[in-house]
Structure formats: C-alpha cells, structure tokens
Design a protein around this motif. Structure first.
Motif, PDB file in Angstrom:
ATOM      1  N   GLU A   5       0.831  -1.200   0.000  1.00  0.00           N
ATOM      2  CA  GLU A   5       0.000   0.000   0.000  1.00  0.00           C
ATOM      3  C   GLU A   5       0.868   1.253   0.000  1.00  0.00           C
ATOM      4  OE1 GLU A   5      -2.400   0.585   3.500  1.00  0.00           O
ATOM      5  OE2 GLU A   5      -0.809  -0.125   4.808  1.00  0.00           O
ATOM      6  N   ASP A   7       0.203   5.046   1.573  1.00  0.00           N
ATOM      7  CA  ASP A   7      -0.741   5.888   2.299  1.00  0.00           C
ATOM      8  C   ASP A   7      -0.037   7.133   2.826  1.00  0.00           C
ATOM      9  OD1 ASP A   7       0.759   4.631   4.234  1.00  0.00           O
ATOM     10  OD2 ASP A   7      -0.915   4.000   5.463  1.00  0.00           O
ATOM     11  N   TYR A  22       4.378  14.625  -4.826  1.00  0.00           N
ATOM     12  CA  TYR A  22       3.761  14.018  -3.647  1.00  0.00           C
ATOM     13  C   TYR A  22       4.832  13.466  -2.715  1.00  0.00           C
ATOM     14  CZ  TYR A  22      -0.480  13.855  -6.507  1.00  0.00           C
ATOM     15  OH  TYR A  22      -1.549  14.169  -7.299  1.00  0.00           O
ATOM     16  N   LYS A  80      -1.599   3.129 -11.103  1.00  0.00           N
ATOM     17  CA  LYS A  80      -2.916   2.538 -10.863  1.00  0.00           C
ATOM     18  C   LYS A  80      -3.733   3.419  -9.912  1.00  0.00           C
ATOM     19  CE  LYS A  80      -5.173  -1.571  -9.091  1.00  0.00           C
ATOM     20  NZ  LYS A  80      -5.001  -2.791  -8.321  1.00  0.00           N
ATOM     21  N   MET A  81      -3.087   3.912  -8.843  1.00  0.00           N
ATOM     22  CA  MET A  81      -3.777   4.810  -7.910  1.00  0.00           C
ATOM     23  C   MET A  81      -4.245   6.089  -8.618  1.00  0.00           C
ATOM     24  SD  MET A  81      -1.569   4.632  -4.379  1.00  0.00           S
ATOM     25  CE  MET A  81      -2.563   5.867  -3.567  1.00  0.00           C
ATOM     26  N   ASP A  82      -3.402   6.617  -9.504  1.00  0.00           N
ATOM     27  CA  ASP A  82      -3.760   7.834 -10.224  1.00  0.00           C
ATOM     28  C   ASP A  82      -4.913   7.577 -11.185  1.00  0.00           C
ATOM     29  OD1 ASP A  82      -3.356  10.592 -10.915  1.00  0.00           O
ATOM     30  OD2 ASP A  82      -2.409   9.911 -12.768  1.00  0.00           O
ATOM     31  N   GLU A  84      -7.253   5.435 -10.833  1.00  0.00           N
ATOM     32  CA  GLU A  84      -8.472   5.209 -10.038  1.00  0.00           C
ATOM     33  C   GLU A  84      -8.915   6.464  -9.283  1.00  0.00           C
ATOM     34  OE1 GLU A  84      -7.476   1.880  -7.570  1.00  0.00           O
ATOM     35  OE2 GLU A  84      -7.606   0.445  -9.232  1.00  0.00           O
ATOM     36  N   GLY A  85      -8.139   7.539  -9.365  1.00  0.00           N
ATOM     37  CA  GLY A  85      -8.487   8.785  -8.699  1.00  0.00           C
ATOM     38  C   GLY A  85      -8.237   8.788  -7.201  1.00  0.00           C
ATOM     39  N   LYS A  86      -7.313   7.985  -6.729  1.00  0.00           N
ATOM     40  CA  LYS A  86      -7.036   7.883  -5.299  1.00  0.00           C
ATOM     41  C   LYS A  86      -5.969   8.848  -4.798  1.00  0.00           C
ATOM     42  CE  LYS A  86      -8.436   3.072  -4.939  1.00  0.00           C
ATOM     43  NZ  LYS A  86      -8.031   1.699  -4.580  1.00  0.00           N
ATOM     44  N   LEU A  87      -5.348   9.606  -5.698  1.00  0.00           N
ATOM     45  CA  LEU A  87      -4.349  10.581  -5.290  1.00  0.00           C
ATOM     46  C   LEU A  87      -5.006  11.940  -5.115  1.00  0.00           C
ATOM     47  CD1 LEU A  87      -1.356   9.659  -7.619  1.00  0.00           C
ATOM     48  CD2 LEU A  87      -1.619   9.145  -5.196  1.00  0.00           C
ATOM     49  N   PRO A  88      -4.595  12.687  -4.080  1.00  0.00           N
ATOM     50  CA  PRO A  88      -5.179  14.024  -3.886  1.00  0.00           C
ATOM     51  C   PRO A  88      -4.753  14.972  -5.000  1.00  0.00           C
ATOM     52  CG  PRO A  88      -3.416  13.659  -2.304  1.00  0.00           C
ATOM     53  CD  PRO A  88      -3.614  12.370  -3.036  1.00  0.00           C
TER      54      PRO A  88
END
Length: 90
Positions: A5, A7, A22, A80-82, A84-88
């Motif tokens: 993960e 976080d 980031y 993948k996080m980007d 899926e829209g999981k990054l601020p």
C-alpha cells in the motif's frame, strides 16, 4: 517483492501545471520482511497525455533488495492509484 500500500499521501506545492509532486509512506513486502519507506514521487504529464513517474526514497532509507524492481513496482502502483483517482489533487 510487492507493494502492499501507499498511504499518508501529501501534495507538495508546485507551480508547473503538468507536474504533480507528492510525499507518501509506502509499505513494501520484500522476501524476508515488510518495509515501511518514506518516498517522494512526481507524476509528469506529457503533451500527448502520457505520464512519466519519478520515484525517490527519503535519505537514509536502506533497502535490502535491488532498487530497479522496487521502483518499477512502485511506479506501477502509483499509476494505478492515479488512474483510479485515489491521489489528492494539488
């Protein structure tokens, strides 16, 4: 080796619109142990929409594993996080 993960993601101020900076905490499962590493990464969007990701570890972070596969796995996970829209947003 696999990334479990990422976080505690925080944005760094940046005045270049096509770069996002980031800082985060990555949990990486290595062969014999699990490592928590402070990382910083940049997502740069090219003129055709392609994304280039740069990953760096905090100074003093020791990893008992080859860095190229670790950075490659982190880049894949971050992309993948980007997607899926999981990054601020900045």
């Amino acid at each position: 080796m696999k990334v479990l993960e990422i976080d505690q993601v925080q944005t760094d101020e940046n005045f270049i619109y096509y770069r996002r900076n980031y800082k985060a905490l990555a949990k990486i499962e290595l062969v014999a142990k699990t490592l928590d590493a402070n990382i910083s990464f940049t997502i740069e969007t090219g003129p055709f929409g392609d994304k280039v990701i740069f990953v760096d570890f905090a100074p003093g972070t020791e990893i008992d594993y080859p860095l190229i596969p670790v950075k490659s796995a982190l880049k894949t996970f971050i992309l993948k996080m980007d997607d899926e829209g999981k990054l601020p947003c900045a």
